[in-house]
Design an enzyme around this catalytic site. Structure first.
Site, PDB file in Angstrom:
ATOM      1  N   GLN A  19       0.830  -1.221   0.000  1.00 52.64           N
ATOM      2  CA  GLN A  19       0.000   0.000   0.000  1.00 52.64           C
ATOM      3  C   GLN A  19       0.855   1.258   0.000  1.00 52.64           C
ATOM      4  OE1 GLN A  19      -1.609  -1.244   3.985  1.00 52.64           O
ATOM      5  NE2 GLN A  19      -1.560   0.931   4.412  1.00 52.64           N
ATOM      6  N   CYS A  25      -5.255   0.146   3.365  1.00 52.23           N
ATOM      7  CA  CYS A  25      -5.352  -1.298   3.658  1.00 52.23           C
ATOM      8  C   CYS A  25      -6.771  -1.807   3.476  1.00 52.23           C
ATOM      9  CB  CYS A  25      -4.871  -1.563   5.078  1.00 52.23           C
ATOM     10  SG  CYS A  25      -5.782  -0.636   6.320  1.00 52.23           S
ATOM     11  N   HIS A 162      -6.527  -1.872  11.324  1.00 48.87           N
ATOM     12  CA  HIS A 162      -5.879  -2.310  10.083  1.00 48.87           C
ATOM     13  C   HIS A 162      -6.727  -3.421   9.448  1.00 48.87           C
ATOM     14  CE1 HIS A 162      -2.736  -2.940   7.219  1.00 48.87           C
ATOM     15  NE2 HIS A 162      -2.348  -4.120   7.684  1.00 48.87           N
TER      16      HIS A 162
END
Lengths: 214, 71
Positions: A19, A25, A162
């Site tokens: 990324q 993400c 995340h």
């Protein structure tokens, strides 16, 4: 349930992506799940556009963050077809959404499920088998220093921050664990993957798990 | 001068990282257990790392109530 299952063994997982310095993400985990569902449905694994999700999923905030379920809801509601990455390549920064005609080739999401599998990670293993790779949201604060091996301790489930893609599990050894694809490139972790102990909701892996239907 | 300051700051973040590694590695010595150490993020502060890479959020998902999967 087999003791070990890995969708990579069935050529249903795209290569690890990076990324870079962009909080995308959530888009990588969603596109990863769509790519795998498409491959499991009989195609080959085709890299689809993360940038399209980053730019066009208006209820998310591009490089400033987002949620996989909001992105999946946007894909389901709009019927947007994800185009090949080659047509809408990743730039690691948010941009203006490119629109494509309905006749343009691409992969659209028919529906998705999102569940909390807290205390039911065995059922989550079954979901993985039945539905393919799953998006998950975790607490990855300690992953800044991760080099490899199976995470068992000191990875809370208090704060989701995340998004990743669960591609398999391995319960054949002393420490049954999830096999999780990250989006920080292949030099991080186990060639881009992280292993998380099954049971106890380590890192919050079971808190918010989504499966995609095409 | 600015470079010197930046270099000094990065060195401090690196030192902080090595302290974190010692702490995180102290939890388990099992061979398969996670190992923590120097990687591409070691010269970032924890705040920089969070601000750059930990930007996902999750909406509350309903508890799974599907069929119990027998082993």
């Amino acid at each position: 349930l087999p003791a070990k299952f890995d969708w990579r063994d069935r050529a249903a997982v795209a290569p690890v992506q990076n990324q870079l310095a962009c909080g995308s993400c959530w888009a990588f985990s969603v596109v990863g799940a769509v790519q795998s569902a498409h491959a499991i449905g009989g195609s080959h694994v085709e890299l689809l556009s993360v940038q399209q999700v980053l730019d066009c999923s208006f209820k998310n905030e591009g490089c400033n963050g987002g949620s996989p379920s909001r992105a999946l809801n946007w894909l389901k509601q709009t019927g947007v077809k994800l185009v090949p990455q080659s047509e809408y390549p990743y730039k690691a920064k948010s941009g203006i959404c490119h629109f494509f005609s309905q006749s343009h080739d691409g992969v659209s999401v028919k529906s998705f499920t999102a569940h909390d599998f807290g205390g039911q990670e065995e059922a989550m293993m079954g979901q993985l088998l039945e539905r393919g790779p799953l998006t998950a949201v975790v607490d990855a604060v300690s992953w800044q220093d991760y080099q490899g091996g199976i995470i068992q301790h000191h990875c809370s489930s208090q704060w989701s921050n995340h998004a990743v893609l669960v591609v398999g599990y391995d319960a054949t050894g002393d420490i049954p664990h999830w096999i999780v694809q990250n989006s920080w490139g292949t030099t991080w972790g186990n060639e881009g993957y992280v292993y998380i102990k099954i049971g106890g909701n380590v890192c919050g892996i079971a808190d918010s798990v989504a499966a995609v239907f095409l | 001068e600015a470079d010197g300051e930046e270099c000094h700051r990065r060195r401090r973040y690196f030192r902080d990282a090595t302290k974190r590694h010692a702490f995180l590695n102290s939890f388990s010595t099992a061979p398969q257990s996670a190992k923590y150490g120097i990687n591409q993020f070691s010269d970032l502060s924890q705040k920089e790392f969070r601000d750059l890479y930990l930007r996902a959020s999750s909406d509350r998902a309903p508890l799974f109530s599907g069929p119990k999967t027998d082993r």
